[in-house]
Design a protein around this motif. Sequence first.
Motif, PDB file in Angstrom:
ATOM      1  N   ALA A  92       0.829  -1.207   0.000  1.00 39.29           N
ATOM      2  CA  ALA A  92       0.000   0.000   0.000  1.00 39.29           C
ATOM      3  C   ALA A  92       0.863   1.257   0.000  1.00 39.29           C
ATOM      4  CB  ALA A  92      -0.921  -0.002   1.223  1.00 39.29           C
ATOM      5  N   VAL A  93       1.903   1.267   0.832  1.00 38.03           N
ATOM      6  CA  VAL A  93       2.815   2.413   0.881  1.00 38.03           C
ATOM      7  C   VAL A  93       3.500   2.601  -0.467  1.00 38.03           C
ATOM      8  CG1 VAL A  93       4.911   3.342   1.933  1.00 38.03           C
ATOM      9  CG2 VAL A  93       3.187   2.243   3.362  1.00 38.03           C
ATOM     10  N   ALA A  94       3.933   1.486  -1.063  1.00 34.60           N
ATOM     11  CA  ALA A  94       4.621   1.566  -2.361  1.00 34.60           C
ATOM     12  C   ALA A  94       3.689   2.104  -3.440  1.00 34.60           C
ATOM     13  CB  ALA A  94       5.142   0.178  -2.751  1.00 34.60           C
ATOM     14  N   VAL A  95       2.432   1.661  -3.436  1.00 35.45           N
ATOM     15  CA  VAL A  95       1.459   2.129  -4.430  1.00 35.45           C
ATOM     16  C   VAL A  95       1.229   3.628  -4.284  1.00 35.45           C
ATOM     17  CG1 VAL A  95      -1.017   2.098  -4.949  1.00 35.45           C
ATOM     18  CG2 VAL A  95       0.263  -0.038  -4.877  1.00 35.45           C
ATOM     19  N   ILE A  96       1.122   4.101  -3.048  1.00 34.20           N
ATOM     20  CA  ILE A  96       0.899   5.529  -2.824  1.00 34.20           C
ATOM     21  C   ILE A  96       2.097   6.348  -3.296  1.00 34.20           C
ATOM     22  CG2 ILE A  96       0.600   7.301  -1.048  1.00 34.20           C
ATOM     23  CD1 ILE A  96      -0.997   5.171   0.530  1.00 34.20           C
ATOM     24  N   ALA A  97       3.294   5.906  -2.893  1.00 35.84           N
ATOM     25  CA  ALA A  97       4.496   6.641  -3.276  1.00 35.84           C
ATOM     26  C   ALA A  97       4.679   6.649  -4.792  1.00 35.84           C
ATOM     27  CB  ALA A  97       5.722   6.026  -2.601  1.00 35.84           C
ATOM     28  N   LEU A  98       4.532   5.481  -5.408  1.00 41.70           N
ATOM     29  CA  LEU A  98       4.662   5.389  -6.857  1.00 41.70           C
ATOM     30  C   LEU A  98       3.573   6.198  -7.552  1.00 41.70           C
ATOM     31  CD1 LEU A  98       5.756   4.104  -9.494  1.00 41.70           C
ATOM     32  CD2 LEU A  98       4.199   2.187  -9.080  1.00 41.70           C
ATOM     33  N   GLY A  99       2.336   6.080  -7.052  1.00 43.35           N
ATOM     34  CA  GLY A  99       1.227   6.753  -7.703  1.00 43.35           C
ATOM     35  C   GLY A  99       1.339   8.266  -7.650  1.00 43.35           C
ATOM     36  N   VAL A 100       1.678   8.818  -6.485  1.00 43.78           N
ATOM     37  CA  VAL A 100       1.808  10.264  -6.367  1.00 43.78           C
ATOM     38  C   VAL A 100       2.969  10.760  -7.228  1.00 43.78           C
ATOM     39  CG1 VAL A 100       2.367  12.162  -4.801  1.00 43.78           C
ATOM     40  CG2 VAL A 100       0.748  10.397  -4.095  1.00 43.78           C
ATOM     41  N   LEU A 311      -3.162   2.461 -15.359  1.00 41.78           N
ATOM     42  CA  LEU A 311      -2.637   1.272 -16.041  1.00 41.78           C
ATOM     43  C   LEU A 311      -1.262   0.882 -15.510  1.00 41.78           C
ATOM     44  CD1 LEU A 311      -3.688   2.049 -19.729  1.00 41.78           C
ATOM     45  CD2 LEU A 311      -4.757   0.442 -18.129  1.00 41.78           C
ATOM     46  N   THR A 312      -0.426   1.875 -15.234  1.00 44.64           N
ATOM     47  CA  THR A 312       0.919   1.586 -14.723  1.00 44.64           C
ATOM     48  C   THR A 312       0.859   1.007 -13.321  1.00 44.64           C
ATOM     49  OG1 THR A 312       1.870   3.382 -16.043  1.00 44.64           O
ATOM     50  CG2 THR A 312       3.167   2.602 -14.165  1.00 44.64           C
ATOM     51  N   VAL A 313       0.146   1.687 -12.425  1.00 42.55           N
ATOM     52  CA  VAL A 313       0.095   1.259 -11.027  1.00 42.55           C
ATOM     53  C   VAL A 313      -0.601  -0.086 -10.882  1.00 42.55           C
ATOM     54  CG1 VAL A 313      -0.857   1.795  -8.755  1.00 42.55           C
ATOM     55  CG2 VAL A 313       0.240   3.595 -10.102  1.00 42.55           C
ATOM     56  N   THR A 314      -1.728  -0.281 -11.565  1.00 48.14           N
ATOM     57  CA  THR A 314      -2.463  -1.532 -11.402  1.00 48.14           C
ATOM     58  C   THR A 314      -1.689  -2.717 -11.980  1.00 48.14           C
ATOM     59  OG1 THR A 314      -4.661  -2.524 -11.582  1.00 48.14           O
ATOM     60  CG2 THR A 314      -3.801  -1.492 -13.560  1.00 48.14           C
ATOM     61  N   THR A 315      -0.919  -2.486 -13.056  1.00 48.71           N
ATOM     62  CA  THR A 315      -0.105  -3.571 -13.623  1.00 48.71           C
ATOM     63  C   THR A 315       1.027  -3.956 -12.672  1.00 48.71           C
ATOM     64  OG1 THR A 315      -0.581  -2.862 -15.888  1.00 48.71           O
ATOM     65  CG2 THR A 315       1.359  -4.249 -15.557  1.00 48.71           C
ATOM     66  N   LEU A 316       1.736  -2.958 -12.156  1.00 43.15           N
ATOM     67  CA  LEU A 316       2.814  -3.233 -11.208  1.00 43.15           C
ATOM     68  C   LEU A 316       2.284  -3.853  -9.925  1.00 43.15           C
ATOM     69  CD1 LEU A 316       5.024  -0.035 -11.685  1.00 43.15           C
ATOM     70  CD2 LEU A 316       5.443  -2.351 -12.565  1.00 43.15           C
ATOM     71  N   ALA A 317       1.110  -3.405  -9.475  1.00 43.61           N
ATOM     72  CA  ALA A 317       0.496  -3.977  -8.265  1.00 43.61           C
ATOM     73  C   ALA A 317       0.138  -5.439  -8.499  1.00 43.61           C
ATOM     74  CB  ALA A 317      -0.736  -3.162  -7.874  1.00 43.61           C
ATOM     75  N   PHE A 318      -0.376  -5.731  -9.677  1.00 45.59           N
ATOM     76  CA  PHE A 318      -0.725  -7.116 -10.003  1.00 45.59           C
ATOM     77  C   PHE A 318       0.515  -8.008  -9.948  1.00 45.59           C
ATOM     78  CE2 PHE A 318      -0.966 -10.442 -13.265  1.00 45.59           C
ATOM     79  CZ  PHE A 318      -2.068 -11.141 -12.826  1.00 45.59           C
ATOM     80  N   LEU A 319       1.599  -7.563 -10.566  1.00 43.60           N
ATOM     81  CA  LEU A 319       2.830  -8.357 -10.570  1.00 43.60           C
ATOM     82  C   LEU A 319       3.369  -8.549  -9.157  1.00 43.60           C
ATOM     83  CD1 LEU A 319       4.598  -6.774 -13.676  1.00 43.60           C
ATOM     84  CD2 LEU A 319       3.389  -8.962 -13.564  1.00 43.60           C
ATOM     85  N   ALA A 320       3.297  -7.490  -8.349  1.00 47.37           N
ATOM     86  CA  ALA A 320       3.797  -7.575  -6.977  1.00 47.37           C
ATOM     87  C   ALA A 320       2.955  -8.514  -6.126  1.00 47.37           C
ATOM     88  CB  ALA A 320       3.842  -6.187  -6.356  1.00 47.37           C
ATOM     89  N   VAL A 321       1.637  -8.410  -6.277  1.00 44.57           N
ATOM     90  CA  VAL A 321       0.742  -9.269  -5.480  1.00 44.57           C
ATOM     91  C   VAL A 321       0.933 -10.729  -5.852  1.00 44.57           C
ATOM     92  CG1 VAL A 321      -1.678  -9.864  -5.105  1.00 44.57           C
ATOM     93  CG2 VAL A 321      -0.963  -7.479  -5.056  1.00 44.57           C
ATOM     94  N   ARG A 322       1.056 -11.020  -7.128  1.00 46.45           N
ATOM     95  CA  ARG A 322       1.271 -12.414  -7.552  1.00 46.45           C
ATOM     96  C   ARG A 322       2.586 -12.959  -7.038  1.00 46.45           C
ATOM     97  NH1 ARG A 322      -1.851 -14.878 -11.401  1.00 46.45           N
ATOM     98  NH2 ARG A 322      -0.746 -16.658 -10.518  1.00 46.45           N
ATOM     99  N   ALA A 323       3.600 -12.083  -6.921  1.00 46.18           N
ATOM    100  CA  ALA A 323       4.916 -12.542  -6.467  1.00 46.18           C
ATOM    101  C   ALA A 323       4.990 -12.722  -4.959  1.00 46.18           C
ATOM    102  CB  ALA A 323       5.979 -11.544  -6.919  1.00 46.18           C
TER     103      ALA A 323
END
Length: 325
Positions: A92-100, A311-323
């Motif tokens: 969650a922290v990574a998504v916020i930092a990356l997203g902002v 598209l960028t954040v949700t794709t990276l989040a998907f890869l991270a969650v699967r890993a």
Amino acid sequence: MTDSVGRLLPGLAVLAVAGVLARAVGGATPVDPLVVAVGCGVVLGTVLSLPDYVEPGVDRYKLLLETGVVLLGASLTVEQLVGAGPAVAGLAVAVIALGVGFGEVAGRLASVGDQTRPLLAAGASVCGVSAVLAVASSIDSDEAAVAYAVGTVLLFDAATLVTFPLVGAVLGLPDRVFGVWVGLSLFSTGPAAAAGFAVSETAGQWATVTKLVRNAFIGVVAVAYALSYADGGRTDATEVWTRFPKFLVGFFVVAVLANAGVLDAAARGAVSTVGDWLFTLAFVGLGVKLNPRGLGVAGARPVAVVLAHFLTVTTLAFLAVRALL
């Protein structure tokens, strides 16, 4: 005092009637009640010509929004944060930092205005309209920028609420993985929870908890923007306090009370219900003030930036969650 209240009643009555309609339609259809509320407001403000005497009450939508954000603090508990686990909290922290960061950089490259860019970045990265409002108060954004950012966030809320359950079914993700991915990707809590529960109860619970972990950082992001915009970036205490959205103090107080046991589960549920209604009424008022011509003037670039962000954040989040899960 009586005269002042009397001036507000007609406008508040309009918000209440439209809000009840929005909740009824939202409860009977898959459409988020907040989206319906904004639509009702737009119809009232553009198709129907509201008399001048309702304007004072309708203008109180900002206060209703701020009060709703304050009550949102009751939904954030330590148990939820701990239950999510360090991996989910870290994501969650990574998504916020990356997203902002992405929103700010992409917005600058696309020449999105200083009034609108931070609102879109925060709204897409933290908690949708609540974050838009909090950051708008931090940097003293004008109403046109707030209206455009809110309209954009709600557009994506509506689209993702419909598409994410379909994508989850196609991908065949485990319920927990799908729920966390939804909670990391969608902008607002309502659509995130709805998209999760549309797949399963487990997915809905994880989507909600993950999204609430993101929501917990609304104050951090708002304060960071207040510091950034204070006197050209210099951290003058008076300037920061002037820009600081004071209602966030209430948000933190309510969160502390909820976690200190002052508010039990029943009380938190009641507070959350009141908050949902306040948001609904406020979104009707926001819709009334939303000028479609103003959105047209702003152009498609801000929407394109938010689409690239999503598209960028949700794709990276998907890869991270699967890993990781």
